[in-house]
Design a protein around this motif. Structure first.
Motif, PDB file in Angstrom:
ATOM      1  N   ASP A 150      61.045  22.827  80.831  1.00 43.18           N
ATOM      2  CA  ASP A 150      60.436  22.440  82.099  1.00 43.18           C
ATOM      3  C   ASP A 150      60.898  23.291  83.275  1.00 43.18           C
ATOM      4  O   ASP A 150      60.459  23.099  84.402  1.00 43.18           O
ATOM      5  CB  ASP A 150      60.689  20.953  82.397  1.00 43.18           C
ATOM      6  CG  ASP A 150      62.176  20.640  82.578  1.00 43.18           C
ATOM      7  OD1 ASP A 150      62.985  21.589  82.537  1.00 43.18           O
ATOM      8  OD2 ASP A 150      62.512  19.467  82.771  1.00 43.18           O
ATOM      9  N   GLY A 151      61.776  24.259  83.010  1.00 42.88           N
ATOM     10  CA  GLY A 151      62.189  25.170  84.064  1.00 42.88           C
ATOM     11  C   GLY A 151      63.440  24.792  84.821  1.00 42.88           C
ATOM     12  O   GLY A 151      63.988  25.623  85.531  1.00 42.88           O
ATOM     13  N   TYR A 152      63.932  23.558  84.668  1.00 40.19           N
ATOM     14  CA  TYR A 152      65.109  23.136  85.407  1.00 40.19           C
ATOM     15  C   TYR A 152      66.340  23.210  84.511  1.00 40.19           C
ATOM     16  O   TYR A 152      66.469  22.473  83.547  1.00 40.19           O
ATOM     17  CB  TYR A 152      64.920  21.731  85.962  1.00 40.19           C
ATOM     18  CG  TYR A 152      63.729  21.644  86.876  1.00 40.19           C
ATOM     19  CD1 TYR A 152      63.791  22.143  88.175  1.00 40.19           C
ATOM     20  CD2 TYR A 152      62.522  21.115  86.431  1.00 40.19           C
ATOM     21  CE1 TYR A 152      62.689  22.096  89.009  1.00 40.19           C
ATOM     22  CE2 TYR A 152      61.418  21.062  87.267  1.00 40.19           C
ATOM     23  CZ  TYR A 152      61.510  21.549  88.556  1.00 40.19           C
ATOM     24  OH  TYR A 152      60.419  21.508  89.370  1.00 40.19           O
ATOM     25  N   ILE A 153      67.247  24.128  84.819  1.00 41.72           N
ATOM     26  CA  ILE A 153      68.443  24.353  84.018  1.00 41.72           C
ATOM     27  C   ILE A 153      69.646  23.948  84.864  1.00 41.72           C
ATOM     28  O   ILE A 153      69.910  24.548  85.905  1.00 41.72           O
ATOM     29  CB  ILE A 153      68.542  25.826  83.585  1.00 41.72           C
ATOM     30  CG1 ILE A 153      67.265  26.247  82.844  1.00 41.72           C
ATOM     31  CG2 ILE A 153      69.760  26.055  82.713  1.00 41.72           C
ATOM     32  CD1 ILE A 153      67.185  27.724  82.542  1.00 41.72           C
ATOM     33  N   VAL A 154      70.379  22.925  84.431  1.00 42.75           N
ATOM     34  CA  VAL A 154      71.442  22.349  85.248  1.00 42.75           C
ATOM     35  C   VAL A 154      72.804  22.526  84.589  1.00 42.75           C
ATOM     36  O   VAL A 154      72.920  22.582  83.368  1.00 42.75           O
ATOM     37  CB  VAL A 154      71.186  20.852  85.519  1.00 42.75           C
ATOM     38  CG1 VAL A 154      69.907  20.669  86.312  1.00 42.75           C
ATOM     39  CG2 VAL A 154      71.117  20.057  84.220  1.00 42.75           C
ATOM     40  N   SER A 155      73.835  22.605  85.405  1.00 46.52           N
ATOM     41  CA  SER A 155      75.201  22.753  84.902  1.00 46.52           C
ATOM     42  C   SER A 155      75.599  21.549  84.056  1.00 46.52           C
ATOM     43  O   SER A 155      75.274  20.402  84.394  1.00 46.52           O
ATOM     44  CB  SER A 155      76.180  22.893  86.063  1.00 46.52           C
ATOM     45  OG  SER A 155      75.931  24.060  86.787  1.00 46.52           O
ATOM     46  N   TYR A 156      76.321  21.821  82.979  1.00 49.50           N
ATOM     47  CA  TYR A 156      76.807  20.752  82.119  1.00 49.50           C
ATOM     48  C   TYR A 156      77.906  19.946  82.809  1.00 49.50           C
ATOM     49  O   TYR A 156      78.828  20.509  83.407  1.00 49.50           O
ATOM     50  CB  TYR A 156      77.369  21.315  80.810  1.00 49.50           C
ATOM     51  CG  TYR A 156      78.267  20.321  80.103  1.00 49.50           C
ATOM     52  CD1 TYR A 156      77.724  19.331  79.286  1.00 49.50           C
ATOM     53  CD2 TYR A 156      79.651  20.344  80.289  1.00 49.50           C
ATOM     54  CE1 TYR A 156      78.536  18.397  78.667  1.00 49.50           C
ATOM     55  CE2 TYR A 156      80.464  19.413  79.669  1.00 49.50           C
ATOM     56  CZ  TYR A 156      79.919  18.442  78.856  1.00 49.50           C
ATOM     57  OH  TYR A 156      80.727  17.522  78.245  1.00 49.50           O
ATOM     58  N   THR A 157      77.779  18.635  82.746  1.00 50.48           N
ATOM     59  CA  THR A 157      78.863  17.705  83.030  1.00 50.48           C
ATOM     60  C   THR A 157      78.702  16.575  82.025  1.00 50.48           C
ATOM     61  O   THR A 157      77.621  16.407  81.440  1.00 50.48           O
ATOM     62  CB  THR A 157      78.807  17.109  84.466  1.00 50.48           C
ATOM     63  OG1 THR A 157      77.634  16.285  84.575  1.00 50.48           O
ATOM     64  CG2 THR A 157      78.796  18.187  85.533  1.00 50.48           C
ATOM     65  N   LYS A 158      79.723  15.808  81.813  1.00 47.46           N
ATOM     66  CA  LYS A 158      79.620  14.684  80.878  1.00 47.46           C
ATOM     67  C   LYS A 158      78.530  13.716  81.316  1.00 47.46           C
ATOM     68  O   LYS A 158      77.766  13.201  80.498  1.00 47.46           O
ATOM     69  CB  LYS A 158      80.964  13.954  80.783  1.00 47.46           C
ATOM     70  CG  LYS A 158      82.033  14.729  80.027  1.00 47.46           C
ATOM     71  CD  LYS A 158      83.302  13.913  79.906  1.00 47.46           C
ATOM     72  CE  LYS A 158      84.342  14.653  79.075  1.00 47.46           C
ATOM     73  NZ  LYS A 158      85.602  13.884  78.955  1.00 47.46           N
TER      74      LYS A 158
END
Length: 204
Positions: A150-158
């Motif tokens: 979908d184009g939205y790439i977010v930083s990993y957090t728990k």
């Protein structure tokens, strides 16, 4: 004449407002199109420019060196700089630019890809990207998550990963398990693999 002027003014304002809405919608659509992931299976090698245009090549090689600015070499002749693209795929991996990553870290390492780019390491309902960066003493890894393409790439957090897998009981159970798994990346990838396929990862 006096009654016609106010009516004309109202009509003019309405037209201007409608045009503004249309332009606004088009701008949002264009911005979204810029970061949509192209079909990675449609070509062996390609780049995606800032405007969303995709260019295909037969070969795409990462070039690095002691006095060389890291860049891509397409079909053995065309130089492509990371600042000019938002994504690319070669015969080794698919990678995306820091321009579409939610991160404050400075990814300047060019170990396997262009500096600042994150490589896709898992694909499926949930995609995982990994980016290498220098933490002051060593090269470290930063992970990113993306639901589908979908184009939205977010930083990993728990918290982010937990919210993305909340409807999958098996993945959530493994995520909440107290088992100490090292490195941390192995647990992240295993959780996502369970979510994507309903089974544990078998690769290292």
């Amino acid at each position: 004449m006096k009654t016609a002027l106010p009516a004309f003014a109202v009509l003019l304002c309405t037209v201007i407002m409608l045009n503004s809405c249309t332009v606004g919608k088009n701008s949002i659509a264009a911005q979204k199109a810029d970061i949509e992931t192209p079909n990675e299976s449609s070509a062996t090698c390609f780049i995606q420019l800032k405007d969303g245009t995709v260019k295909q090549f037969k070969t795409l090689k990462l070039v690095t060196g002691f006095i060389t600015t890291p860049h891509l070499l397409a079909d053995g002749k065309e130089v492509i700089n990371g600042k000019d693209i938002i994504a690319y795929q070669n015969n080794k991996h698919y990678a995306v630019s820091s321009k579409i990553l939610t991160s404050t870290k400075n990814g300047t390492v060019a170990a396997e890809t262009l500096p600042g780019f994150a490589v896709k390491v898992l694909s499926g309902k949930l995609n995982v990207y990994c980016r290498k960066y220098y933490n002051g003493t060593n090269t470290a890894e930063e992970y990113f998550l993306q639901h589908g393409n979908d184009g939205y790439i977010v930083s990993y957090t728990k918290a982010v990963l937990k919210s993305m897998i909340k409807e999958d009981a098996k993945a959530l159970e493994y995520f909440n398990s107290k088992a100490k798994i090292t490195p941390r990346s192995k647990k992240i990838l295993t959780v996502v693999e369970i979510y994507n396929n309903g089974q544990l990862m078998t690769k290292n």
